[in-house]
Structures are given as structure tokens and as C-alpha cells.
Motif scaffolding. Sequence first.
Motif, PDB file in Angstrom:
ATOM      1  N   GLU A  73     -35.357  77.091 -62.387  1.00 60.92           N
ATOM      2  CA  GLU A  73     -36.673  77.410 -62.942  1.00 60.92           C
ATOM      3  C   GLU A  73     -37.696  76.362 -62.537  1.00 60.92           C
ATOM      4  O   GLU A  73     -37.392  75.173 -62.485  1.00 60.92           O
ATOM      5  CB  GLU A  73     -36.608  77.474 -64.474  1.00 60.92           C
ATOM      6  CG  GLU A  73     -35.695  78.549 -65.015  1.00 60.92           C
ATOM      7  CD  GLU A  73     -36.233  79.952 -64.782  1.00 60.92           C
ATOM      8  OE1 GLU A  73     -37.468  80.141 -64.885  1.00 60.92           O
ATOM      9  OE2 GLU A  73     -35.426  80.847 -64.479  1.00 60.92           O
ATOM     10  N   ALA A  74     -38.936  76.805 -62.303  1.00 61.03           N
ATOM     11  CA  ALA A  74     -40.031  75.894 -61.974  1.00 61.03           C
ATOM     12  C   ALA A  74     -40.389  75.041 -63.185  1.00 61.03           C
ATOM     13  O   ALA A  74     -40.397  75.529 -64.317  1.00 61.03           O
ATOM     14  CB  ALA A  74     -41.252  76.681 -61.514  1.00 61.03           C
ATOM     15  N   ALA A  75     -40.666  73.773 -62.935  1.00 61.42           N
ATOM     16  CA  ALA A  75     -41.092  72.844 -63.981  1.00 61.42           C
ATOM     17  C   ALA A  75     -42.172  71.948 -63.395  1.00 61.42           C
ATOM     18  O   ALA A  75     -42.237  71.740 -62.177  1.00 61.42           O
ATOM     19  CB  ALA A  75     -39.907  72.001 -64.461  1.00 61.42           C
ATOM     20  N   GLY A  76     -43.034  71.424 -64.242  1.00 60.34           N
ATOM     21  CA  GLY A  76     -44.079  70.544 -63.735  1.00 60.34           C
ATOM     22  C   GLY A  76     -44.895  69.923 -64.852  1.00 60.34           C
ATOM     23  O   GLY A  76     -44.780  70.310 -66.013  1.00 60.34           O
ATOM     24  N   PHE A  77     -45.725  68.960 -64.479  1.00 62.24           N
ATOM     25  CA  PHE A  77     -46.583  68.262 -65.430  1.00 62.24           C
ATOM     26  C   PHE A  77     -47.788  67.695 -64.691  1.00 62.24           C
ATOM     27  O   PHE A  77     -47.769  67.511 -63.475  1.00 62.24           O
ATOM     28  CB  PHE A  77     -45.814  67.159 -66.162  1.00 62.24           C
ATOM     29  CG  PHE A  77     -45.151  66.155 -65.255  1.00 62.24           C
ATOM     30  CD1 PHE A  77     -45.749  64.943 -64.974  1.00 62.24           C
ATOM     31  CD2 PHE A  77     -43.920  66.438 -64.678  1.00 62.24           C
ATOM     32  CE1 PHE A  77     -45.127  64.024 -64.141  1.00 62.24           C
ATOM     33  CE2 PHE A  77     -43.288  65.523 -63.851  1.00 62.24           C
ATOM     34  CZ  PHE A  77     -43.900  64.314 -63.575  1.00 62.24           C
ATOM     35  N   ALA A  78     -48.860  67.444 -65.440  1.00 67.51           N
ATOM     36  CA  ALA A  78     -50.103  66.909 -64.876  1.00 67.51           C
ATOM     37  C   ALA A  78     -50.031  65.393 -64.782  1.00 67.51           C
ATOM     38  O   ALA A  78     -49.448  64.736 -65.643  1.00 67.51           O
ATOM     39  CB  ALA A  78     -51.291  67.315 -65.733  1.00 67.51           C
ATOM     40  N   VAL A  79     -50.634  64.854 -63.725  1.00 67.35           N
ATOM     41  CA  VAL A  79     -50.658  63.410 -63.485  1.00 67.35           C
ATOM     42  C   VAL A  79     -52.050  63.000 -63.009  1.00 67.35           C
ATOM     43  O   VAL A  79     -52.625  63.658 -62.141  1.00 67.35           O
ATOM     44  CB  VAL A  79     -49.603  63.022 -62.411  1.00 67.35           C
ATOM     45  CG1 VAL A  79     -49.785  61.588 -61.962  1.00 67.35           C
ATOM     46  CG2 VAL A  79     -48.200  63.257 -62.912  1.00 67.35           C
ATOM     47  N   GLY A  80     -52.555  61.914 -63.555  1.00 68.21           N
ATOM     48  CA  GLY A  80     -53.831  61.371 -63.109  1.00 68.21           C
ATOM     49  C   GLY A  80     -53.676  60.048 -62.384  1.00 68.21           C
ATOM     50  O   GLY A  80     -54.661  59.419 -62.025  1.00 68.21           O
ATOM     51  N   SER A  81     -52.450  59.614 -62.182  1.00 70.25           N
ATOM     52  CA  SER A  81     -52.214  58.344 -61.489  1.00 70.25           C
ATOM     53  C   SER A  81     -51.313  58.601 -60.281  1.00 70.25           C
ATOM     54  O   SER A  81     -50.108  58.466 -60.354  1.00 70.25           O
ATOM     55  CB  SER A  81     -51.575  57.330 -62.432  1.00 70.25           C
ATOM     56  OG  SER A  81     -50.420  57.879 -63.035  1.00 70.25           O
ATOM     57  N   PHE A  82     -51.945  59.011 -59.195  1.00 73.82           N
ATOM     58  CA  PHE A  82     -51.250  59.348 -57.956  1.00 73.82           C
ATOM     59  C   PHE A  82     -51.884  58.550 -56.830  1.00 73.82           C
ATOM     60  O   PHE A  82     -53.094  58.326 -56.833  1.00 73.82           O
ATOM     61  CB  PHE A  82     -51.371  60.846 -57.671  1.00 73.82           C
ATOM     62  CG  PHE A  82     -50.922  61.230 -56.295  1.00 73.82           C
ATOM     63  CD1 PHE A  82     -49.572  61.236 -55.968  1.00 73.82           C
ATOM     64  CD2 PHE A  82     -51.836  61.573 -55.322  1.00 73.82           C
ATOM     65  CE1 PHE A  82     -49.141  61.571 -54.700  1.00 73.82           C
ATOM     66  CE2 PHE A  82     -51.425  61.909 -54.048  1.00 73.82           C
ATOM     67  CZ  PHE A  82     -50.076  61.908 -53.733  1.00 73.82           C
TER      68      PHE A  82
ATOM     69  N   PHE B  52     -46.554  58.105 -58.079  1.00 74.91           N
ATOM     70  CA  PHE B  52     -47.306  58.532 -59.256  1.00 74.91           C
ATOM     71  C   PHE B  52     -46.728  57.824 -60.472  1.00 74.91           C
ATOM     72  O   PHE B  52     -45.581  57.370 -60.472  1.00 74.91           O
ATOM     73  CB  PHE B  52     -47.278  60.060 -59.438  1.00 74.91           C
ATOM     74  CG  PHE B  52     -45.922  60.646 -59.714  1.00 74.91           C
ATOM     75  CD1 PHE B  52     -45.432  60.765 -61.011  1.00 74.91           C
ATOM     76  CD2 PHE B  52     -45.126  61.098 -58.670  1.00 74.91           C
ATOM     77  CE1 PHE B  52     -44.194  61.312 -61.251  1.00 74.91           C
ATOM     78  CE2 PHE B  52     -43.882  61.657 -58.908  1.00 74.91           C
ATOM     79  CZ  PHE B  52     -43.412  61.767 -60.212  1.00 74.91           C
ATOM     80  N   GLY B  53     -47.552  57.721 -61.504  1.00 76.05           N
ATOM     81  CA  GLY B  53     -47.101  57.160 -62.765  1.00 76.05           C
ATOM     82  C   GLY B  53     -46.795  58.274 -63.739  1.00 76.05           C
ATOM     83  O   GLY B  53     -47.533  59.250 -63.831  1.00 76.05           O
ATOM     84  N   VAL B  54     -45.699  58.135 -64.468  1.00 77.49           N
ATOM     85  CA  VAL B  54     -45.319  59.137 -65.475  1.00 77.49           C
ATOM     86  C   VAL B  54     -44.956  58.408 -66.757  1.00 77.49           C
ATOM     87  O   VAL B  54     -44.264  57.374 -66.728  1.00 77.49           O
ATOM     88  CB  VAL B  54     -44.164  60.038 -64.974  1.00 77.49           C
ATOM     89  CG1 VAL B  54     -42.920  59.246 -64.643  1.00 77.49           C
ATOM     90  CG2 VAL B  54     -43.851  61.143 -65.983  1.00 77.49           C
ATOM     91  N   ALA B  55     -45.421  58.926 -67.875  1.00 75.52           N
ATOM     92  CA  ALA B  55     -45.120  58.324 -69.168  1.00 75.52           C
ATOM     93  C   ALA B  55     -43.618  58.334 -69.411  1.00 75.52           C
ATOM     94  O   ALA B  55     -42.941  59.318 -69.116  1.00 75.52           O
ATOM     95  CB  ALA B  55     -45.839  59.076 -70.282  1.00 75.52           C
ATOM     96  N   ARG B  56     -43.125  57.244 -69.941  1.00 72.49           N
ATOM     97  CA  ARG B  56     -41.691  57.170 -70.254  1.00 72.49           C
ATOM     98  C   ARG B  56     -41.321  58.189 -71.327  1.00 72.49           C
ATOM     99  O   ARG B  56     -40.161  58.542 -71.471  1.00 72.49           O
ATOM    100  CB  ARG B  56     -41.326  55.751 -70.694  1.00 72.49           C
ATOM    101  CG  ARG B  56     -41.485  54.751 -69.526  1.00 72.49           C
ATOM    102  CD  ARG B  56     -40.973  53.383 -69.848  1.00 72.49           C
ATOM    103  NE  ARG B  56     -39.576  53.362 -70.195  1.00 72.49           N
ATOM    104  CZ  ARG B  56     -38.568  53.366 -69.308  1.00 72.49           C
ATOM    105  NH1 ARG B  56     -38.839  53.409 -68.024  1.00 72.49           N
ATOM    106  NH2 ARG B  56     -37.316  53.323 -69.709  1.00 72.49           N
ATOM    107  N   SER B  57     -42.307  58.693 -72.054  1.00 65.43           N
ATOM    108  CA  SER B  57     -42.072  59.707 -73.090  1.00 65.43           C
ATOM    109  C   SER B  57     -42.041  61.128 -72.522  1.00 65.43           C
ATOM    110  O   SER B  57     -41.809  62.077 -73.264  1.00 65.43           O
ATOM    111  CB  SER B  57     -43.159  59.609 -74.173  1.00 65.43           C
ATOM    112  OG  SER B  57     -44.435  59.858 -73.599  1.00 65.43           O
TER     113      SER B  57
END
Length: 176
Positions: free
Chosen positions: A40-49, A61-66
Motif C-alpha cells: 500500500e502507498a504511504a507518505g507524509f509531508a516534509v518542509g525540511s528537504f 530530509f528531516g522527519v520527526a522522531r514521533s
Amino acid sequence: MVPPAASSSPSPPIDGEVFRRVLSRFPTGVVAVTGVVDGEAAGFAVGSFMSVSLDPPLVAFGVARSSSTWPRIRPSGSFCVNVLSEEQEALCRTFAAKGSDRFRDVDWVPAPTGSPIIHGCLAWIDCELTDQHRAGDHDLVVGQVRDLGARDTSPGPLLFFARQFGGFRPLARTGS
């Protein structure tokens, strides 16, 4: 310019709200990081790329540890970065929301690694995961670019500035 000498006394703690307000003065592009989890497709938004290296071609990219999505994508060993257009603000908000069916009503095709390329994005960068580094309450994820593509610049990119979304139009060039 030489930076001031380091003080021997500890710096006062930085207030989180002040930190957010000051850094909101730096505009950031918005991307959706996508992958496949159990077919299944999965994804999330990122503002630090960012781009990291030309040789070899690396991005990060940066991703929240949460994040609940990145730990599900990570084991696949690949991901695709989709540079969102200014027309994709609603999609960005969906990809930023917790617990939503982010790919409902989203058209996409698989990149060479199988990760989703979202229809309408300005550019896509298909990557193999190479490194992940702890960075405070985030992780810095590095990927080696395996394939990529872009469409023309109209519409412009989706930007985040002063806690608001907007677009970008280049200034008209004058002279030679």
C-alpha cells in the motif's frame, strides 16, 4: 566575518515559540515523501528537504522522531520525494495530518523503486535509503538518488513562509 568568541557560561534555553517564529522567516519548499508499506502507498509531508551531494547524488530530509509513517516506510529501503506544486496545498495538508487515509483520491504511478510518484507534482526524486542520523527530536534521512524527473515550472512550487502556504513566481528579468 569572525564569529564572536564562545562564552564560558551556558546559553539560556531557547523558547520554542520564538524559535518557530524566527525560523518561519525562511521560506521552505514542501515535499511529500512516499513509499510502499505491505503493498500500500504511504507518505507524509516534509518542509525540511535538501540536496546534499552531486557525486554521488544524495538528498536528505528531516522527519520527526514521533512520525508513525516513516518507521513503516523505512524497512523498504527506498522512498520517493515529490516536490509539491502550489496547486497541491490541500494534498499537503492531508499528508501532514495524523491518522488520515492520505492516498484516498490521490493518483500516482510507481517510481522505479515502486515508491509513489504523485500526479501533478513538479518533480520527483526516487531514492535508496543510505543513512539516518538522530538530530534532536528529528532524524535526518539521507538517500542516494536512483532516478528523477521534473515537469515545467508552471504552476510554481508550494512554499511555506511565516506559517502560511503560498506559491512562487520568478521576477521578470530585465537587461541582458
